[in-house]
Design a protein around this motif. Sequence first.
Motif, PDB file in Angstrom:
ATOM      1  N   PRO A  33      -5.318 -15.560  -0.805  1.00 26.71           N
ATOM      2  CA  PRO A  33      -4.430 -16.401  -1.486  1.00 26.71           C
ATOM      3  C   PRO A  33      -4.062 -16.234  -2.937  1.00 26.71           C
ATOM      4  O   PRO A  33      -5.279 -15.837  -3.746  1.00 26.71           O
ATOM      5  CB  PRO A  33      -4.884 -17.745  -1.282  1.00 26.71           C
ATOM      6  CG  PRO A  33      -6.150 -17.782  -0.947  1.00 26.71           C
ATOM      7  CD  PRO A  33      -6.681 -16.558  -0.309  1.00 26.71           C
ATOM      8  N   ARG A  34      -3.083 -16.160  -3.572  1.00 25.59           N
ATOM      9  CA  ARG A  34      -2.804 -15.807  -5.025  1.00 25.59           C
ATOM     10  C   ARG A  34      -2.481 -17.222  -5.519  1.00 25.59           C
ATOM     11  O   ARG A  34      -1.778 -18.027  -5.147  1.00 25.59           O
ATOM     12  CB  ARG A  34      -1.939 -14.976  -5.042  1.00 25.59           C
ATOM     13  CG  ARG A  34      -2.146 -13.614  -4.711  1.00 25.59           C
ATOM     14  CD  ARG A  34      -1.099 -12.611  -4.558  1.00 25.59           C
ATOM     15  NE  ARG A  34      -0.330 -12.708  -6.101  1.00 25.59           N
ATOM     16  CZ  ARG A  34       0.721 -11.722  -6.195  1.00 25.59           C
ATOM     17  NH1 ARG A  34       1.193 -10.896  -5.310  1.00 25.59           N
ATOM     18  NH2 ARG A  34       1.479 -11.787  -7.304  1.00 25.59           N
ATOM     19  N   SER A  36      -0.520 -19.822  -8.181  1.00 25.01           N
ATOM     20  CA  SER A  36       1.016 -19.725  -8.413  1.00 25.01           C
ATOM     21  C   SER A  36       1.692 -19.307  -9.723  1.00 25.01           C
ATOM     22  O   SER A  36       2.707 -18.852  -9.616  1.00 25.01           O
ATOM     23  CB  SER A  36       1.258 -21.154  -8.291  1.00 25.01           C
ATOM     24  OG  SER A  36       0.855 -21.913  -9.634  1.00 25.01           O
ATOM     25  N   ASN A  37       0.657 -18.969 -10.626  1.00 22.19           N
ATOM     26  CA  ASN A  37       1.254 -18.408 -11.729  1.00 22.19           C
ATOM     27  C   ASN A  37       0.866 -16.953 -12.065  1.00 22.19           C
ATOM     28  O   ASN A  37       0.821 -16.287 -13.188  1.00 22.19           O
ATOM     29  CB  ASN A  37       0.427 -19.278 -13.160  1.00 22.19           C
ATOM     30  CG  ASN A  37      -1.029 -18.921 -12.947  1.00 22.19           C
ATOM     31  OD1 ASN A  37      -1.634 -18.656 -12.045  1.00 22.19           O
ATOM     32  ND2 ASN A  37      -1.831 -19.512 -14.158  1.00 22.19           N
ATOM     33  N   ASP A  38       0.447 -16.304 -10.950  1.00 26.61           N
ATOM     34  CA  ASP A  38       0.266 -14.835 -10.926  1.00 26.61           C
ATOM     35  C   ASP A  38       1.665 -13.975 -10.650  1.00 26.61           C
ATOM     36  O   ASP A  38       2.088 -14.247  -9.666  1.00 26.61           O
ATOM     37  CB  ASP A  38      -0.622 -14.439  -9.753  1.00 26.61           C
ATOM     38  CG  ASP A  38      -1.220 -13.285  -9.689  1.00 26.61           C
ATOM     39  OD1 ASP A  38      -0.600 -12.308 -10.523  1.00 26.61           O
ATOM     40  OD2 ASP A  38      -1.810 -12.540  -8.851  1.00 26.61           O
ATOM     41  N   ASN A  39       2.288 -13.208 -11.496  1.00 32.84           N
ATOM     42  CA  ASN A  39       3.586 -12.861 -11.440  1.00 32.84           C
ATOM     43  C   ASN A  39       3.436 -11.554 -11.317  1.00 32.84           C
ATOM     44  O   ASN A  39       4.545 -10.734 -11.432  1.00 32.84           O
ATOM     45  CB  ASN A  39       4.339 -13.103 -12.889  1.00 32.84           C
ATOM     46  CG  ASN A  39       4.324 -14.537 -13.066  1.00 32.84           C
ATOM     47  OD1 ASN A  39       4.466 -15.134 -12.134  1.00 32.84           O
ATOM     48  ND2 ASN A  39       4.615 -14.822 -14.476  1.00 32.84           N
ATOM     49  N   ARG A  40       2.267 -10.937 -10.903  1.00 33.38           N
ATOM     50  CA  ARG A  40       2.175  -9.537 -10.747  1.00 33.38           C
ATOM     51  C   ARG A  40       2.648  -9.311  -9.068  1.00 33.38           C
ATOM     52  O   ARG A  40       2.769 -10.332  -8.487  1.00 33.38           O
ATOM     53  CB  ARG A  40       0.813  -9.099 -10.691  1.00 33.38           C
ATOM     54  CG  ARG A  40      -0.062  -9.203 -11.862  1.00 33.38           C
ATOM     55  CD  ARG A  40      -1.347  -8.836 -11.996  1.00 33.38           C
ATOM     56  NE  ARG A  40      -2.164  -9.587 -11.038  1.00 33.38           N
ATOM     57  CZ  ARG A  40      -3.213  -9.549 -10.515  1.00 33.38           C
ATOM     58  NH1 ARG A  40      -3.907  -8.289 -10.938  1.00 33.38           N
ATOM     59  NH2 ARG A  40      -3.782 -10.509  -9.932  1.00 33.38           N
ATOM     60  N   GLY A  41       3.240  -8.001  -8.996  1.00 30.81           N
ATOM     61  CA  GLY A  41       3.789  -7.747  -7.707  1.00 30.81           C
ATOM     62  C   GLY A  41       2.803  -7.536  -6.488  1.00 30.81           C
ATOM     63  O   GLY A  41       1.454  -7.488  -7.083  1.00 30.81           O
TER      64      GLY A  41
END
Length: 70
Positions: A33-34, A36-41
């Motif tokens: 799981p990532r 929610s503020n991780d904007n990386r592809g």
Amino acid sequence: MPSCRRSLSSTLPPTGHDRVELSRYVRLRAVPPRPSNDNRGPSAPKLWHWALAIGTAPTIGLALALSILI
């Protein structure tokens, strides 16, 4: 008083004998799981490989130079 009613069912232990399946809690080879503020592809480059190589290069070079001198 009606506003002070509490449910006793939440304090009682579970009565059913349901099986606990480990597969509900363990995920192998799954995408973690990532946040929610991780904007990386999803296929972002893994830069830690390069950082590790750059960090160990001086040590390996020094060991190689010492082994040649000895």
